[in-house]
Enzyme design. Structure first.
Site, mmCIF file in Angstrom:
data_model
loop_
_atom_site.group_PDB
_atom_site.id
_atom_site.type_symbol
_atom_site.label_atom_id
_atom_site.label_comp_id
_atom_site.label_asym_id
_atom_site.label_seq_id
_atom_site.Cartn_x
_atom_site.Cartn_y
_atom_site.Cartn_z
ATOM 1 N N SER A 125 5.885 -7.422 -7.967
ATOM 2 C CA SER A 125 6.377 -7.851 -6.665
ATOM 3 C C SER A 125 5.594 -9.084 -6.239
ATOM 4 O O SER A 125 4.452 -9.279 -6.660
ATOM 5 C CB SER A 125 6.162 -6.712 -5.664
ATOM 6 O OG SER A 125 6.028 -7.203 -4.359
ATOM 7 N N SER A 126 6.196 -9.894 -5.375
ATOM 8 C CA SER A 126 5.511 -11.116 -4.928
ATOM 9 C C SER A 126 4.301 -10.809 -4.051
ATOM 10 O O SER A 126 3.488 -11.694 -3.789
ATOM 11 C CB SER A 126 6.488 -12.021 -4.167
ATOM 12 O OG SER A 126 7.021 -11.336 -3.054
ATOM 13 N N CYS A 127 4.145 -9.548 -3.610
ATOM 14 C CA CYS A 127 2.995 -9.205 -2.758
ATOM 15 C C CYS A 127 1.678 -9.176 -3.539
ATOM 16 O O CYS A 127 0.615 -8.997 -2.961
ATOM 17 C CB CYS A 127 3.223 -7.875 -2.058
ATOM 18 S SG CYS A 127 3.049 -6.457 -3.150
ATOM 19 N N TYR A 131 -0.457 -1.172 -2.538
ATOM 20 C CA TYR A 131 0.665 -1.354 -3.469
ATOM 21 C C TYR A 131 0.403 -2.553 -4.376
ATOM 22 O O TYR A 131 0.606 -2.497 -5.591
ATOM 23 C CB TYR A 131 1.947 -1.553 -2.651
ATOM 24 C CG TYR A 131 3.180 -1.825 -3.464
ATOM 25 C CD1 TYR A 131 3.811 -0.796 -4.162
ATOM 26 C CD2 TYR A 131 3.726 -3.106 -3.528
ATOM 27 C CE1 TYR A 131 4.956 -1.048 -4.905
ATOM 28 C CE2 TYR A 131 4.869 -3.359 -4.264
ATOM 29 C CZ TYR A 131 5.479 -2.326 -4.948
ATOM 30 O OH TYR A 131 6.610 -2.576 -5.688
ATOM 31 N N LYS A 149 0.112 -2.931 -8.543
ATOM 32 C CA LYS A 149 0.977 -3.830 -9.315
ATOM 33 C C LYS A 149 0.154 -4.830 -10.142
ATOM 34 O O LYS A 149 0.514 -5.148 -11.276
ATOM 35 C CB LYS A 149 1.945 -4.569 -8.380
ATOM 36 C CG LYS A 149 3.047 -3.670 -7.843
ATOM 37 C CD LYS A 149 3.984 -3.277 -8.958
ATOM 38 C CE LYS A 149 5.009 -2.259 -8.566
ATOM 39 N NZ LYS A 149 5.796 -1.785 -9.712
ATOM 40 N N HIS A 182 13.952 -3.721 4.920
ATOM 41 C CA HIS A 182 13.461 -5.097 4.964
ATOM 42 C C HIS A 182 14.372 -5.955 5.843
ATOM 43 O O HIS A 182 15.432 -5.518 6.263
ATOM 44 C CB HIS A 182 13.370 -5.666 3.548
ATOM 45 C CG HIS A 182 12.300 -5.019 2.736
ATOM 46 N ND1 HIS A 182 12.546 -4.348 1.549
ATOM 47 C CD2 HIS A 182 10.963 -4.904 2.945
ATOM 48 C CE1 HIS A 182 11.407 -3.864 1.077
ATOM 49 N NE2 HIS A 182 10.436 -4.187 1.900
#
Length: 328
Positions: free
Chosen positions: A123-125, A152, A156, A195
């Site tokens: 994920s981009s997070c 999270y 990842k 979202h």
């Protein structure tokens, strides 16, 4: 020193193996379901799918016996525990623990049971809160994370590093893709924890159904965001399985920025809400800009095909047929 990052590994055989057994972990989610549709459209005939009740990916022994019995040739790991800011703040141990368990079990068993190639999806997070914009792959681990989803994100990041470690130590073809903000069919339209894009779609739809005069949206509408249709992501995943065998993770984005205001106007138009759009500027805006640098993927030969307008129209059709009608 010999290159042991696996950059010399062969690619290009995946698309030739339409009958090879492929395990898509997380096939009921937004991402996994799109990957299954894409693989079926491309003529893959031997997909292995398990619901959570059939296979608990957090159980090492269950995952181990699944791989020993099924012996998949390829694995796409799209299973994860996901949630919004509130969920991440309330259940941090679950977000780091469950995701680490899933990744460790699936990646290790895939390697030990001779899986030819694995694609891990993040994920981009994973990127630092103050990463340069657009965010290149090299920004990973260069600064502190956004505190609201660091549990999270750390899980990842560990998944990416696990794929790299198995590649270094075992010369095993494990790759990672990092998608931007996704949307499309099977998205979460829950009023509390969805979202921004599905939340806007639901609110405009309900306002239209109730003949409301206006919809109030938080913030000024100025933050810039990037959105990718999940069917484009699925297409990119098949492309990466076939064409990419590198050490570094790969960003998967649309490369198109849109302000939240432009997004809201577009969703309003697609839904057909005729009332007013009101911005509550007393509410926070969030990060001013978040865009991934997907030039690496473009240089490999992949670009997205679905425009935001077309993608929103498709998503709204799906929402009407699968969320609204089921409630009636």
């Amino acid at each position: 020193m010999a290159d042991n990052t696996g950059s010399e590994m062969k690619s290009g055989s995946f698309m030739l193996e339409k009958s090879a057994k492929i395990f898509v972990a997380g096939h009921r989610g937004l991402v996994g379901s799109a990957i299954v549709r894409k693989l079926q459209d491309q003529g893959f005939t031997n997909l292995v799918l398990r619901t959570h009740s059939e296979l608990d990916l957090t159980s090492q022994s269950d995952v181990e016996s699944f791989f020993a019995t099924e012996k998949p040739v390829y694995v796409i790991l799209a299973a994860a525990k996901v949630g919004g800011i509130h969920a991440n703040n309330t259940y941090p141990a679950d977000f780091i623990g469950v995701n680490l368990q899933i990744q460790t079990n699936v990646i290790h068993s895939a390697y030990t049971h001779g899986v030819k190639k694995l694609l891990f999806l993040g994920s981009s997070c994973i990127y630092p809160k103050f990463a340069p914009q657009p965010i290149p792959e090299s920004a990973l681990l260069t600064g502190p994370l956004e505190p609201t989803n660091e549990w999270y994100a750390i899980a990842k990041i560990a998944g990416i590093k696990m794929c790299q470690a198995y590649r270094l130590q075992h010369q095993w073809d494990a790759i990672s893709g990092m998608p931007t903000n996704l949307y499309g069919q099977n998205d979460n339209f829950h009023p509390e924890n969805s979202h921004v894009l599905p939340a806007l779609m639901r609110r405009f739809h309900e306002a239209k159904a109730n003949n409301a005069d206006e919809v109030v949206v938080w913030g000024s509408g100025s933050p810039l965001r990037e959105f990718l249709h999940v069917d484009d992501l699925a297409d990119a995943c098949v492309f990466l399985m076939d064409q990419y065998s590198g050490f570094e993770h790969v960003n998967v984005g649309s490369g198109v920025e849109v302000t939240i205001k432009e997004l809201a106007e577009l969703v309003k138009e697609v839904v057909g809400f005729k009332g007013k759009l009101v911005w509550d500027t007393t509410k926070p805006d969030g990060t001013p800009r978040k865009l991934m640098d997907s030039s690496k993927l473009a240089s490999l030969g992949w670009t997205p095909k679905i425009s935001l307008k077309d993608g929103l129209s498709q998503t709204y059709e799906w929402y009407l047929e699968n969320v609204v009608q089921k409630k009636q």
